[in-house]
Write a protein that holds these residues in place. Structure first.
Motif, PDB file in Angstrom:
ATOM      1  N   THR A 170       0.829  -1.200   0.000  1.00 38.02           N
ATOM      2  CA  THR A 170       0.000   0.000   0.000  1.00 38.02           C
ATOM      3  C   THR A 170       0.867   1.255   0.000  1.00 38.02           C
ATOM      4  O   THR A 170       0.616   2.209  -0.740  1.00 38.02           O
ATOM      5  N   ARG A 171       1.905   1.256   0.818  1.00 30.35           N
ATOM      6  CA  ARG A 171       2.813   2.398   0.900  1.00 30.35           C
ATOM      7  C   ARG A 171       3.512   2.635  -0.441  1.00 30.35           C
ATOM      8  O   ARG A 171       3.578   3.759  -0.926  1.00 30.35           O
ATOM      9  N   GLU A 207       3.948   5.534  -5.769  1.00 31.03           N
ATOM     10  CA  GLU A 207       3.953   5.506  -7.232  1.00 31.03           C
ATOM     11  C   GLU A 207       2.808   6.320  -7.814  1.00 31.03           C
ATOM     12  O   GLU A 207       2.959   6.996  -8.837  1.00 31.03           O
ATOM     13  N   LEU A 208       1.639   6.265  -7.182  1.00 31.24           N
ATOM     14  CA  LEU A 208       0.479   7.010  -7.683  1.00 31.24           C
ATOM     15  C   LEU A 208       0.685   8.509  -7.585  1.00 31.24           C
ATOM     16  O   LEU A 208       0.253   9.260  -8.470  1.00 31.24           O
TER      17      LEU A 208
END
Length: 85
Positions: A69-70, A75-76
């Motif tokens: 998730t991190r 990246e997003l």
């Protein structure tokens, strides 16, 4: 690894690990790791008697999900957004 493998020696918490040729080694546990493991055991309802590979596999799976998730969030945020002008 079992919960009972986490032991205190001379005031320092260690993992008792069986190494090559069945030699016993004691690996020191960082204070933050110790705190997080104890919190996890309390929340998971294992207390001091939680044993077995399933406990450690769930702990690893939880960490892996958090790490994924991190990384995905990182990246997003790097993807440029489209703006309408």
């Amino acid at each position: 690894m079992r919960v009972r493998d986490m032991q205190s020696r001379q005031g320092v918490v260690h993992f008792r690990v069986r190494g090559k040729r069945d030699k016993i080694r004691f690996v020191p546990v960082h204070a933050m790791a110790q705190r997080l493991i104890e919190e996890y055991l309390a929340v998971a309802g294992h207390g001091a008697d939680g044993n077995g590979a399933d406990l450690w596999l769930r702990l690893q799976a939880t960490y892996d999900a958090w790490e994924a998730t991190r990384r995905l969030a990182s990246e997003l945020t790097a993807i440029p957004t489209l703006r309408e002008d």
